[in-house]
Design an enzyme around this catalytic site. Sequence first.
Site, PDB file in Angstrom:
ATOM      1  CD  GLU A 181     -16.402 -37.936 -23.143  1.00  0.00           C
ATOM      2  OE1 GLU A 181     -16.611 -36.713 -23.044  1.00  0.00           O
ATOM      3  OE2 GLU A 181     -16.253 -38.681 -22.157  1.00  0.00           O
ATOM      4  CB  VAL A 208     -21.095 -39.448 -20.763  1.00  0.00           C
ATOM      5  CG1 VAL A 208     -21.896 -40.745 -20.731  1.00  0.00           C
ATOM      6  CG2 VAL A 208     -19.601 -39.734 -20.593  1.00  0.00           C
ATOM      7  CB  SER A 219     -23.322 -36.348 -14.010  1.00  0.00           C
ATOM      8  OG  SER A 219     -23.176 -36.257 -15.414  1.00  0.00           O
ATOM      9  CB  ALA A 220     -27.351 -34.640 -17.422  1.00  0.00           C
ATOM     10  CE  LYS A 280     -11.043 -39.276 -13.752  1.00  0.00           C
ATOM     11  NZ  LYS A 280     -10.868 -38.200 -14.739  1.00  0.00           N
TER      12      LYS A 280
HETATM   13  N1  PSU Z   1     -15.314 -37.770 -15.729  1.00  0.00           N
HETATM   14  C1  PSU Z   1     -14.072 -38.115 -16.105  1.00  0.00           C
HETATM   15  N2  PSU Z   1     -13.588 -37.625 -17.258  1.00  0.00           N
HETATM   16  C2  PSU Z   1     -14.316 -36.794 -18.052  1.00  0.00           C
HETATM   17  C3  PSU Z   1     -15.636 -36.456 -17.642  1.00  0.00           C
HETATM   18  C4  PSU Z   1     -16.084 -36.976 -16.470  1.00  0.00           C
HETATM   19  O1  PSU Z   1     -13.406 -38.864 -15.411  1.00  0.00           O
HETATM   20  O2  PSU Z   1     -13.846 -36.340 -19.102  1.00  0.00           O
HETATM   21  C5  PSU Z   1     -16.475 -35.579 -18.524  1.00  0.00           C
HETATM   22  C6  PSU Z   1     -17.368 -36.453 -19.429  1.00  0.00           C
HETATM   23  O3  PSU Z   1     -17.575 -35.776 -20.662  1.00  0.00           O
HETATM   24  C7  PSU Z   1     -18.664 -36.489 -18.633  1.00  0.00           C
HETATM   25  C8  PSU Z   1     -18.705 -35.092 -18.065  1.00  0.00           C
HETATM   26  O4  PSU Z   1     -19.801 -36.778 -19.410  1.00  0.00           O
HETATM   27  O5  PSU Z   1     -17.364 -34.812 -17.724  1.00  0.00           O
HETATM   28  C9  PSU Z   1     -19.626 -34.985 -16.883  1.00  0.00           C
HETATM   29  O6  PSU Z   1     -19.773 -33.659 -16.518  1.00  0.00           O
HETATM   30  P1  PSU Z   1     -20.842 -33.268 -15.401  1.00  0.00           P
HETATM   31  O7  PSU Z   1     -20.292 -33.838 -14.128  1.00  0.00           O
HETATM   32  O8  PSU Z   1     -20.836 -31.774 -15.412  1.00  0.00           O
HETATM   33  O9  PSU Z   1     -22.140 -33.849 -15.824  1.00  0.00           O
HETATM   34 MN    MN Z   2     -22.854 -31.338 -12.208  1.00  0.00          MN
END
Ligand code: PSU
Ligand code: MN
Length: 304
Positions: A25, A106, A140-141, A159
């Site tokens: 990614e 992701v 998250s999507a 995390k």
């Molecule tokens: N969690 C991590 N490191 C990251 C991300 C998430 O520990 O870099 C990044 C990844 O690209 C993941 C995105 O797909 O954040 C998720 O964002 P959101 O929560 O807005 O869907």
């Molecule tokens: Mn979100």
Amino acid sequence: MNPYLHVLPEVSEALSTGKPVVALESTIISHGMPYPKNVETALAVEQAVRDNGAIPATIAIFGGKCHVGLSREELEYFGHAPDVWKVSLRDMPYVISRELYGATTVAATMRIASMAGIKIFVTGGIGGVHRGAETSMDISADLTEMADTSVAVVSAGVKSILDIGLTLEYLETKGIPVVTIGQDEFPSFYSSKSGYKSPLRIDETNSLARMIHTKWGLGLKGSVLIANPLPASDEIDAAVMETHIREALQAAAAKQVKGKDVTPFILQYIAQHSKGESLEANISLIKNNAALGAKIAVSMLELV
Ligand code: PSU
Ligand code: MN
């Protein structure tokens, strides 16, 4: 071939001749780490994939196309340009049609990898169900994408900025197998522990490849989430991390950070407040994941 796809010749050659390919990614480069460590890490991760017998394909969006495989100059650009979008699934039509620069999450990376015919994807940590999601609805999507798209995801777990328990529940609901390598406990990115038992444990790469192959052979679509605990020497004390996370969440609430900005804000806050220790762990674990992902990609091809 999808007209919105642009595959680097080395990657398309590998795919058409049946060589193992691993997708990577770009959000972690543009929004997850500071320059120039982000570019150094992206290059080291690609090298770790090569050292373990596969071809790396870092995925990003620009010029109205989804690019599968980036040149060094392109990686460099994503590492420091200020105008790069964080692109999850819902952002793809806008960013592509307007020919903007987009680093893929992701979810978006999985979808583009799947369009190109890549089956294994390596990242650090996935997005999930956020703490407080019972009122914020922040899920998250990445999780819904894992239900839809048949690309296996190698991570270092989830995390603890997220609610790990709720994330595991959601993965169960969506029928996504969660497998931890070499231990019973599900890891939490900076730590090999999380307090949650992993739904599944497999120790050998070839058994894991066989399980993924079986899932898709059964006609079950969607991902398998592979959790690879980070090397013990790079672990960060969970109590220390929890302090940083709580502060980061408070700061995000005070600044009314919402939507897609939440995850990058928290990650950046933690990186700044843990004096680089978290960054070193992050670099180490993603290289570790890249090596495993390449080995799985190699094993998968031995099965077909
Ligand atoms: N969690 C991590 N490191 C990251 C991300 C998430 O520990 O870099 C990044 C990844 O690209 C993941 C995105 O797909 O954040 C998720 O964002 P959101 O929560 O807005 O869907
Ligand atoms: Mn979100």
